[in-house]
Design an enzyme around this catalytic site. Structure first.
Site, PDB file in Angstrom:
ATOM      1  N   ARG A   1     -10.396 -12.563   5.114  1.00 19.80           N
ATOM      2  CA  ARG A   1     -10.576 -11.237   4.387  1.00 19.80           C
ATOM      3  C   ARG A   1      -9.507 -10.732   3.562  1.00 19.80           C
ATOM      4  NH1 ARG A   1     -14.629  -7.387   3.665  1.00 19.80           N
ATOM      5  NH2 ARG A   1     -14.042  -5.519   3.624  1.00 19.80           N
TER       6      ARG A   1
ATOM      7  N   ARG B   1     -19.089  -5.125   6.312  1.00 22.24           N
ATOM      8  CA  ARG B   1     -17.733  -5.167   5.512  1.00 22.24           C
ATOM      9  C   ARG B   1     -17.659  -5.383   3.723  1.00 22.24           C
ATOM     10  NH1 ARG B   1     -13.382  -8.378   8.890  1.00 22.24           N
ATOM     11  NH2 ARG B   1     -12.142  -6.776   8.167  1.00 22.24           N
TER      12      ARG B   1
ATOM     13  N   ASP C   1      -9.587  -2.158  16.484  1.00 19.11           N
ATOM     14  CA  ASP C   1      -8.874  -3.429  16.997  1.00 19.11           C
ATOM     15  C   ASP C   1      -8.545  -3.405  18.345  1.00 19.11           C
ATOM     16  OD1 ASP C   1      -9.184  -4.320  14.496  1.00 19.11           O
ATOM     17  OD2 ASP C   1      -6.975  -4.178  13.664  1.00 19.11           O
TER      18      ASP C   1
ATOM     19  N   VAL D   1     -12.441   6.285   4.697  1.00 16.00           N
ATOM     20  CA  VAL D   1     -11.052   5.770   4.989  1.00 16.00           C
ATOM     21  C   VAL D   1     -11.239   4.191   5.107  1.00 16.00           C
ATOM     22  CG1 VAL D   1      -9.250   5.549   6.560  1.00 16.00           C
ATOM     23  CG2 VAL D   1     -10.276   7.793   6.157  1.00 16.00           C
TER      24      VAL D   1
ATOM     25  N   VAL E   1      -8.576   0.659   5.121  1.00 16.90           N
ATOM     26  CA  VAL E   1      -7.165  -0.010   5.278  1.00 16.90           C
ATOM     27  C   VAL E   1      -7.019  -0.808   4.151  1.00 16.90           C
ATOM     28  CG1 VAL E   1      -5.805  -1.250   6.509  1.00 16.90           C
ATOM     29  CG2 VAL E   1      -6.966   0.367   7.690  1.00 16.90           C
TER      30      VAL E   1
HETATM   31  C1  EPZ Z   1      -8.539  -3.832   8.181  1.00 13.07           C
HETATM   32  O1  EPZ Z   1      -9.725  -4.402   7.919  1.00 13.07           O
HETATM   33  C2  EPZ Z   1      -7.737  -4.739   9.274  1.00 13.07           C
HETATM   34  N1  EPZ Z   1      -7.534  -6.022   8.760  1.00 13.07           N
HETATM   35  C3  EPZ Z   1      -8.732  -4.998  10.453  1.00 13.07           C
HETATM   36  O2  EPZ Z   1      -8.119  -5.705  11.380  1.00 13.07           O
HETATM   37  C4  EPZ Z   1      -9.141  -3.550  11.038  1.00 13.07           C
HETATM   38  O3  EPZ Z   1      -9.966  -3.628  12.002  1.00 13.07           O
HETATM   39  C5  EPZ Z   1      -9.546  -2.675  10.005  1.00 13.07           C
HETATM   40  O4  EPZ Z   1      -8.672  -2.611   8.980  1.00 13.07           O
HETATM   41  C6  EPZ Z   1      -9.908  -1.212  10.510  1.00 13.07           C
HETATM   42  O5  EPZ Z   1      -8.807  -0.727  11.159  1.00 13.07           O
HETATM   43  C7  EPZ Z   1      -6.446  -6.153   8.348  1.00 13.07           C
HETATM   44  O6  EPZ Z   1      -5.573  -5.238   8.037  1.00 13.07           O
HETATM   45  C8  EPZ Z   1      -5.808  -7.628   7.671  1.00 13.07           C
HETATM   46  P1  EPZ Z   1     -11.422  -1.242   6.424  1.00 13.07           P
HETATM   47  P2  EPZ Z   1     -10.246  -3.778   6.733  1.00 13.07           P
HETATM   48  O7  EPZ Z   1     -11.588  -1.514   4.889  1.00 13.07           O
HETATM   49  O8  EPZ Z   1      -9.042  -3.356   5.726  1.00 13.07           O
HETATM   50  C9  EPZ Z   1     -15.973   0.115   5.365  1.00 13.07           C
HETATM   51  C10 EPZ Z   1      -7.988  -7.576  12.990  1.00 13.07           C
HETATM   52  O9  EPZ Z   1      -8.591  -7.966  13.819  1.00 13.07           O
HETATM   53  N2  EPZ Z   1     -15.812  -0.228   4.015  1.00 13.07           N
HETATM   54  O10 EPZ Z   1     -10.427  -0.051   6.967  1.00 13.07           O
HETATM   55  O11 EPZ Z   1     -11.233  -4.846   6.059  1.00 13.07           O
HETATM   56  C11 EPZ Z   1     -15.930  -1.130   6.536  1.00 13.07           C
HETATM   57  O12 EPZ Z   1     -17.129  -1.832   6.367  1.00 13.07           O
HETATM   58  C12 EPZ Z   1      -8.817  -6.817  11.675  1.00 13.07           C
HETATM   59  O13 EPZ Z   1      -6.794  -7.601  12.585  1.00 13.07           O
HETATM   60  C13 EPZ Z   1     -16.546  -0.083   2.923  1.00 13.07           C
HETATM   61  O14 EPZ Z   1     -17.709   0.554   3.320  1.00 13.07           O
HETATM   62  O15 EPZ Z   1     -11.154  -2.583   7.136  1.00 13.07           O
HETATM   63  C14 EPZ Z   1     -15.672  -0.311   7.789  1.00 13.07           C
HETATM   64  O16 EPZ Z   1     -17.042   0.100   8.226  1.00 13.07           O
HETATM   65  C15 EPZ Z   1     -10.230  -6.966  11.786  1.00 13.07           C
HETATM   66  N3  EPZ Z   1     -16.330  -0.325   1.721  1.00 13.07           N
HETATM   67  C16 EPZ Z   1     -14.683   0.587   7.331  1.00 13.07           C
HETATM   68  O17 EPZ Z   1     -14.944   0.840   5.939  1.00 13.07           O
HETATM   69  C17 EPZ Z   1     -15.207  -1.094   1.241  1.00 13.07           C
HETATM   70  O18 EPZ Z   1     -15.078  -1.284   0.226  1.00 13.07           O
HETATM   71  C18 EPZ Z   1     -13.327   0.477   7.704  1.00 13.07           C
HETATM   72  O19 EPZ Z   1     -12.833  -1.024   6.990  1.00 13.07           O
HETATM   73  C19 EPZ Z   1     -14.231  -1.207   2.453  1.00 13.07           C
HETATM   74  C20 EPZ Z   1     -14.421  -0.951   3.611  1.00 13.07           C
END
Ligand code: EPZ
Length: 429
Positions: free
Chosen positions: A102, A131, A316, A172, A174
């Site tokens: 991802r 996601r 995580d 929020v 990441v």
């Molecule tokens: C990052 O993923 C991490 N990945 C994840 O770690 C981690 O679990 C996650 O952040 C939360 O801390 C990396 O850093 C490579 P988000 P990311 O966008 O960026 C929603 C691991 O095991 N969302 O913060 O994909 C989403 O569905 C991995 O190392 C939207 O709705 O996570 C979720 O509910 C797994 N629309 C929430 O936001 C978007 O456009 C947070 O996701 C983007 C996200």
């Protein structure tokens, strides 16, 4: 396919070196797309995801040289990467690559910022929820990109370059913060990112961007003010220690009732996790070298925890905490608020004797007197390692299938654990 075999029931004792953070190393590698000069990254962990991203970046024209160890460098220090994107040869990130990881979707912002166009497949990654990427796309629109979706791809265009702009994230994220921050650093104007994620890995990337010539205020807070540099230069940056690896080994020590120094760990990166461990009755001592974790004979108290964006308890670490709380003297409530489908480890932990009831986003974990070994299946990265923790604490033999998930995010896990007395080995297929 490789499997892991564990004979549980041994206390962990000794020292575990903590590697560079996967979730910082990946966006830092991507930041190399922002400049034609060389970005040198130190303390890069040896992980399958890092290798895969190296290949993806190579497709775009990034030249990756991996340097050997320097005299005087610690045995356990990570790799040094020199990434040079003198020329971007391809602005397309194809499905076959992005669907496997991802984070590779995050090339979108840097590519459109540098080249004025990018075509990136919609992402894959761990199956822990739907996601979506709406926040990424909206953020890039705010910075001046035109975005279209076509045949499973995102097409981003900014023929005259990105202008910068104001982003107010409704939620929020990441990844969306990384994408927006990297793009804004190279945009021509000023940008504000409101409700930015505050995860330490974002701060690490921001510090690196500053070394590359960007002006960023508010690092570590939820409002980032970026003066786009128009052009960025090379830099040297060391990846910060992995807080999730740190927390994971801390839980493993707590589960087996051991005493281990987590060398090079930084307590300020995981206060919420250390607080939960203290509440559970685990001894935590911050030393000059890292964090010492011990549980000598005492039982484990149950805890109530809700996952939250940083500085809250990380999603995580949720699976690992569940494995630990399976052994507590009482019932723990663990609520997952970030990803709606991140409970796939529950049925696998149940095979080892854990008693967990799921009700929507709430897992109620009733502590049991002991776990017993079984055959289990790794489903995603953090879920896999929760099975390792449970297997280390269980009586008898545990076999974990599909361990490639573990190799994505944990460097030399069998070696690190067996040096502390664990009976753990990889069975190659
Ligand atoms: C990052 O993923 C991490 N990945 C994840 O770690 C981690 O679990 C996650 O952040 C939360 O801390 C990396 O850093 C490579 P988000 P990311 O966008 O960026 C929603 C691991 O095991 N969302 O913060 O994909 C989403 O569905 C991995 O190392 C939207 O709705 O996570 C979720 O509910 C797994 N629309 C929430 O936001 C978007 O456009 C947070 O996701 C983007 C996200």
């Amino acid at each position: 396919m490789d499997r892991i075999r564990i004979i549980g029931g041994t206390r962990l004792e000794g020292t575990i070196p903590i590697s560079g953070a996967k979730n910082a190393a990946l966006p830092l590698m991507i930041a190399s797309l922002l400049t034609s000069e060389t970005l040198t990254l130190e303390n890069v962990p040896q992980l399958a995801d890092v290798v895969q991203l190296g290949r993806i970046l190579g497709n775009h024209g990034v030249d990756l040289a991996i340097a050997g160890k320097r005299p005087g460098q610690a045995v356990n220090s990570g790799q040094t990467f020199r990434l040079t994107a003198a020329e971007i040869v391809d602005t397309v990130a194809p499905y076959e690559m992005v669907s496997r990881m991802r984070a590779s979707f995050w090339v979108l912002g840097p590519l459109v910022a540098r080249m004025g166009e990018a075509k990136v497949s919609l992402p894959g990654g761990c199956a822990i929820g739907t996601r979506p990427v709406d926040l990424h796309l909206e953020a890039l629109r705010c910075l001046g990109a035109e975005i279209d979706l076509e045949g499973g791809y995102v097409l981003a265009k900014a023929p005259g370059g990105l202008t910068g702009g104001r982003i107010d994230f409704p939620k929020v994220s990441v990844g969306a913060t990384h994408n927006a921050l990297m793009a804004a650093a190279l945009a021509r104007g000023e940008s504000v990112i409101g409700n930015a994620a505050r995860e330490p890995e974002i701060g690490d990337v921001a510090e690196c961007l500053v070394k590359m010539g960007a002006k960023i205020e508010g690092i570590g807070t939820s409002t980032l003010l970026i003066q786009g540099a128009g052009e960025l230069k090379g830099a040297v940056h060391a990846v910060l220690p992995d807080r999730i690896e740190t927390g994971t080994y801390a839980m493993a020590v707590a589960a087996t009732g051991g005493d281990v120094l987590l060398d090079n760990a930084r307590a300020d990166l995981l206060e919420s996790v250390l607080d939960v461990l203290r509440t559970a009755g685990v001894e935590i001592t911050i030393t000059n070298h890292g964090i010492r974790v011990a549980r000598n004979g005492a039982g484990l108290n149950p805890v109530s925890v809700e996952t939250q964006p940083f500085p809250g308890f990380p999603t995580d670490m949720q699976a690992q905490l569940m494995a630990l709380m399976s052994l507590a003297d009482g019932t723990s409530d663990i609520r997952e608020t970030i990803f709606e489908n991140r409970f796939m480890h529950v049925q696998e932990l149940a095979r080892l004797g854990a008693e967990i009831d799921l009700d929507g986003d709430l897992a109620r974990v009733s502590g049991v007197k002991g776990l017993h070994g079984a055959q289990v299946m790794a489903t995603d990265l953090r879920a896999s390692v929760s099975l390792v923790i449970a297997g280390l604490a269980a009586e008898g033999e545990t076999i974990i299938n599909r361990v490639y998930h573990l190799d994505r995010g944990f460097e030399r896990i069998e070696e690190k654990l067996s040096r502390c007395g664990a009976q753990i080995e990889r069975l190659s297929a």
